[in-house]
Motif scaffolding. Structure first.
Motif, PDB file in Angstrom:
ATOM      1  N   ASN A 151       0.823  -1.205   0.000  1.00 41.42           N
ATOM      2  CA  ASN A 151       0.000   0.000   0.000  1.00 41.42           C
ATOM      3  C   ASN A 151       0.856   1.253   0.000  1.00 41.42           C
ATOM      4  OD1 ASN A 151      -1.945  -1.901   2.144  1.00 41.42           O
ATOM      5  ND2 ASN A 151      -2.797  -1.124   0.235  1.00 41.42           N
ATOM      6  N   ILE A 152       2.006   1.161   0.676  1.00 42.15           N
ATOM      7  CA  ILE A 152       2.898   2.318   0.823  1.00 42.15           C
ATOM      8  C   ILE A 152       4.300   1.927   0.369  1.00 42.15           C
ATOM      9  CG2 ILE A 152       3.936   3.963   2.439  1.00 42.15           C
ATOM     10  CD1 ILE A 152       1.528   3.314   4.331  1.00 42.15           C
ATOM     11  N   LEU A 153       4.852   2.692  -0.556  1.00 38.71           N
ATOM     12  CA  LEU A 153       6.280   2.606  -0.847  1.00 38.71           C
ATOM     13  C   LEU A 153       6.921   3.797  -0.158  1.00 38.71           C
ATOM     14  CD1 LEU A 153       8.620   1.178  -2.330  1.00 38.71           C
ATOM     15  CD2 LEU A 153       8.294   2.839  -4.177  1.00 38.71           C
ATOM     16  N   LEU A 154       7.816   3.512   0.790  1.00 33.13           N
ATOM     17  CA  LEU A 154       8.421   4.551   1.615  1.00 33.13           C
ATOM     18  C   LEU A 154       9.850   4.801   1.159  1.00 33.13           C
ATOM     19  CD1 LEU A 154       7.624   6.218   4.207  1.00 33.13           C
ATOM     20  CD2 LEU A 154       9.080   4.614   5.470  1.00 33.13           C
ATOM     21  N   ARG A 155      10.144   6.045   0.782  1.00 31.98           N
ATOM     22  CA  ARG A 155      11.495   6.439   0.400  1.00 31.98           C
ATOM     23  C   ARG A 155      12.315   6.635   1.671  1.00 31.98           C
ATOM     24  NH1 ARG A 155      14.982   5.942  -3.415  1.00 31.98           N
ATOM     25  NH2 ARG A 155      13.207   6.172  -4.852  1.00 31.98           N
ATOM     26  N   THR A 156      13.323   5.809   1.857  1.00 29.08           N
ATOM     27  CA  THR A 156      14.146   5.877   3.057  1.00 29.08           C
ATOM     28  C   THR A 156      15.439   6.638   2.769  1.00 29.08           C
ATOM     29  OG1 THR A 156      14.814   3.620   2.456  1.00 29.08           O
ATOM     30  CG2 THR A 156      13.267   3.849   4.267  1.00 29.08           C
ATOM     31  N   PRO A 157      16.088   7.171   3.812  1.00 30.41           N
ATOM     32  CA  PRO A 157      17.303   7.964   3.600  1.00 30.41           C
ATOM     33  C   PRO A 157      18.438   7.124   3.020  1.00 30.41           C
ATOM     34  CG  PRO A 157      16.377   8.348   5.791  1.00 30.41           C
ATOM     35  CD  PRO A 157      15.636   7.189   5.215  1.00 30.41           C
ATOM     36  N   PRO A 158      19.369   7.756   2.309  1.00 26.83           N
ATOM     37  CA  PRO A 158      20.533   7.034   1.785  1.00 26.83           C
ATOM     38  C   PRO A 158      21.264   6.316   2.915  1.00 26.83           C
ATOM     39  CG  PRO A 158      20.426   9.246   0.854  1.00 26.83           C
ATOM     40  CD  PRO A 158      19.377   9.182   1.918  1.00 26.83           C
ATOM     41  N   GLY A 159      21.712   5.106   2.615  1.00 20.33           N
ATOM     42  CA  GLY A 159      22.429   4.331   3.614  1.00 20.33           C
ATOM     43  C   GLY A 159      21.550   3.469   4.500  1.00 20.33           C
ATOM     44  N   THR A 160      20.220   3.575   4.346  1.00 20.12           N
ATOM     45  CA  THR A 160      19.329   2.736   5.138  1.00 20.12           C
ATOM     46  C   THR A 160      19.518   1.275   4.733  1.00 20.12           C
ATOM     47  OG1 THR A 160      17.685   4.505   5.306  1.00 20.12           O
ATOM     48  CG2 THR A 160      16.919   2.272   5.729  1.00 20.12           C
ATOM     49  N   PRO A 161      19.682   0.367   5.693  1.00 19.91           N
ATOM     50  CA  PRO A 161      19.907  -1.039   5.318  1.00 19.91           C
ATOM     51  C   PRO A 161      18.625  -1.707   4.833  1.00 19.91           C
ATOM     52  CG  PRO A 161      19.761  -0.826   7.698  1.00 19.91           C
ATOM     53  CD  PRO A 161      19.751   0.578   7.141  1.00 19.91           C
ATOM     54  N   PRO A 162      18.745  -2.746   4.001  1.00 19.25           N
ATOM     55  CA  PRO A 162      17.546  -3.492   3.613  1.00 19.25           C
ATOM     56  C   PRO A 162      16.930  -4.187   4.812  1.00 19.25           C
ATOM     57  CG  PRO A 162      19.539  -4.651   2.937  1.00 19.25           C
ATOM     58  CD  PRO A 162      19.976  -3.307   3.429  1.00 19.25           C
ATOM     59  N   PHE A 163      15.654  -4.447   4.703  1.00 21.11           N
ATOM     60  CA  PHE A 163      14.879  -5.105   5.757  1.00 21.11           C
ATOM     61  C   PHE A 163      14.830  -4.278   7.045  1.00 21.11           C
ATOM     62  CE2 PHE A 163      16.955  -8.530   3.216  1.00 21.11           C
ATOM     63  CZ  PHE A 163      15.829  -8.861   2.461  1.00 21.11           C
ATOM     64  N   VAL A 164      15.044  -2.971   6.908  1.00 22.19           N
ATOM     65  CA  VAL A 164      14.914  -2.087   8.076  1.00 22.19           C
ATOM     66  C   VAL A 164      13.516  -2.178   8.674  1.00 22.19           C
ATOM     67  CG1 VAL A 164      14.226  -0.061   6.704  1.00 22.19           C
ATOM     68  CG2 VAL A 164      15.370   0.253   8.917  1.00 22.19           C
ATOM     69  N   GLU A 165      12.542  -2.596   7.854  1.00 20.71           N
ATOM     70  CA  GLU A 165      11.166  -2.734   8.331  1.00 20.71           C
ATOM     71  C   GLU A 165      11.075  -3.629   9.572  1.00 20.71           C
ATOM     72  OE1 GLU A 165      10.812  -2.637   3.706  1.00 20.71           O
ATOM     73  OE2 GLU A 165      12.281  -3.252   5.227  1.00 20.71           O
ATOM     74  N   ASP A 166      11.971  -4.621   9.662  1.00 23.68           N
ATOM     75  CA  ASP A 166      11.940  -5.537  10.807  1.00 23.68           C
ATOM     76  C   ASP A 166      12.153  -4.806  12.128  1.00 23.68           C
ATOM     77  OD1 ASP A 166      11.776  -7.393   8.791  1.00 23.68           O
ATOM     78  OD2 ASP A 166      13.650  -8.425   9.278  1.00 23.68           O
ATOM     79  N   ASP A 167      12.900  -3.701  12.084  1.00 26.61           N
ATOM     80  CA  ASP A 167      13.211  -2.956  13.312  1.00 26.61           C
ATOM     81  C   ASP A 167      12.002  -2.202  13.854  1.00 26.61           C
ATOM     82  OD1 ASP A 167      15.814  -3.827  12.975  1.00 26.61           O
ATOM     83  OD2 ASP A 167      16.490  -1.954  12.024  1.00 26.61           O
ATOM     84  N   TRP A 168      10.949  -2.126  13.061  1.00 23.84           N
ATOM     85  CA  TRP A 168       9.806  -1.308  13.464  1.00 23.84           C
ATOM     86  C   TRP A 168       8.673  -2.117  14.094  1.00 23.84           C
ATOM     87  CZ3 TRP A 168       9.715   1.134   7.922  1.00 23.84           C
ATOM     88  CH2 TRP A 168      10.877   1.894   7.743  1.00 23.84           C
ATOM     89  N   PHE A 169       8.810  -3.436  14.137  1.00 22.06           N
ATOM     90  CA  PHE A 169       7.739  -4.254  14.710  1.00 22.06           C
ATOM     91  C   PHE A 169       7.439  -3.787  16.140  1.00 22.06           C
ATOM     92  CE2 PHE A 169       9.292  -8.195  12.118  1.00 22.06           C
ATOM     93  CZ  PHE A 169       8.921  -7.553  10.946  1.00 22.06           C
ATOM     94  N   GLY A 170       6.148  -3.621  16.418  1.00 21.99           N
ATOM     95  CA  GLY A 170       5.728  -3.207  17.752  1.00 21.99           C
ATOM     96  C   GLY A 170       5.718  -1.709  17.978  1.00 21.99           C
ATOM     97  N   ARG A 171       6.088  -0.938  16.952  1.00 22.97           N
ATOM     98  CA  ARG A 171       6.110   0.523  17.103  1.00 22.97           C
ATOM     99  C   ARG A 171       5.021   1.162  16.251  1.00 22.97           C
ATOM    100  NH1 ARG A 171      12.041   2.988  17.059  1.00 22.97           N
ATOM    101  NH2 ARG A 171      10.856   4.633  18.128  1.00 22.97           N
ATOM    102  N   GLU A 172       4.729   2.425  16.556  1.00 17.36           N
ATOM    103  CA  GLU A 172       3.670   3.151  15.864  1.00 17.36           C
ATOM    104  C   GLU A 172       4.268   4.310  15.085  1.00 17.36           C
ATOM    105  OE1 GLU A 172      -0.509   4.138  17.523  1.00 17.36           O
ATOM    106  OE2 GLU A 172       0.649   5.970  17.838  1.00 17.36           O
TER     107      GLU A 172
END
Length: 238
Positions: free
Chosen positions: A148-169
């Motif tokens: 639903n959302i493609l999020l442009r992340t800052p340069p240097g952001t590692p792949p699978f950074v999404e995993d770090d957000w589990f449990g957060r809002e």
């Protein structure tokens, strides 16, 4: 203190489950998800919904990915689009001919959800770029992963950074910004490499994800508070 994690680059909704979606500039979000997302599905005579897989709720119907759908400003009836992007006059008749099944019809969601899992999916450009590097012979596009959302992340952001957000809002930056509660990632299957309009068969995509990240890619979210999502909004973790 809020941590900005990226900027919404594209928004997608899929009015008819398992068909191609429509890009949006802005969309309302409620407890169910993006307004109109997967609101309709192709249903067979057993009450199962057209999908890329067979489960208790879903029935594999090859050919749906070659079709598109859009709602525009209406939620009462979607437009079904043929492989060339043209609206079809009679969706039910077209689906029966296209899928070679006489027992299918376009159906609005009732008591049984059309979602595979949670209502909102988000994919980062950091992870999408990793897929491109890991499957260099494939045509890689976010449409293969149906976010639903493609999020442009800052340069240097590692792949699978999404995993770090589990449990957060996270909250969108506009005045009426929706809040999303990140829960887990999607388990992927061979459909990531399935052919669709403009995208050829590319099984190497699924192999790369399976080998590097246990078949999982993106982050799925529940809606923490209704509101608006717009292209250009920042998302910030709270």
């Amino acid at each position: 203190m809020a941590e900005i994690i990226g900027v919404i680059e594209r928004l997608w909704r899929y009015p008819v489950k398992s068909t191609g979606g429509e890009r949006l500039e802005s969309v309302e979000v409620d407890a169910r998800g993006l307004a109109g997302d997967r609101l309709y599905a192709v249903r067979d005579s057993a009450g199962r919904f057209g999908s890329g897989k067979n489960t208790r709720r879903f029935r594999r119907m090859d050919g749906l990915l070659q079709l598109g759908s859009r709602l525009g400003g209406r939620l009462d009836r979607p437009e079904l689009l043929d492989p060339l992007g043209r609206p079809v006059a009679d969706p039910d008749a077209y689906l029966r001919a296209h899928l070679r099944r006489e027992d299918v019809e376009l159906a609005r969601e009732g008591s049984v959800s059309h979602f595979d899992q949670l209502p909102v999916s988000l994919l980062t450009t950091a992870t999408l770029d990793w897929v491109r590097r890991s499957a260099p012979t494939a045509v890689v596009d976010e449409r293969r992963f149906r976010p639903n959302i493609l999020l442009r992340t800052p340069p240097g952001t590692p792949p699978f950074v999404e995993d770090d957000w589990f449990g957060r809002e996270a909250r969108a930056s506009n005045d009426a910004g929706a809040r999303l509660v990140f829960v887990r990632s999607s388990e992927r299957c061979v459909m990531t490499g399935a052919p669709q309009t403009g995208l050829p068969h590319s099984p190497e995509i699924h192999r790369a994800i399976a080998q590097a990240h246990a078949n999982r890619l993106d982050v799925l979210a529940e809606v923490g508070a209704p509101g608006l999502l717009s292209v250009g909004d920042t998302l910030a973790l709270h």
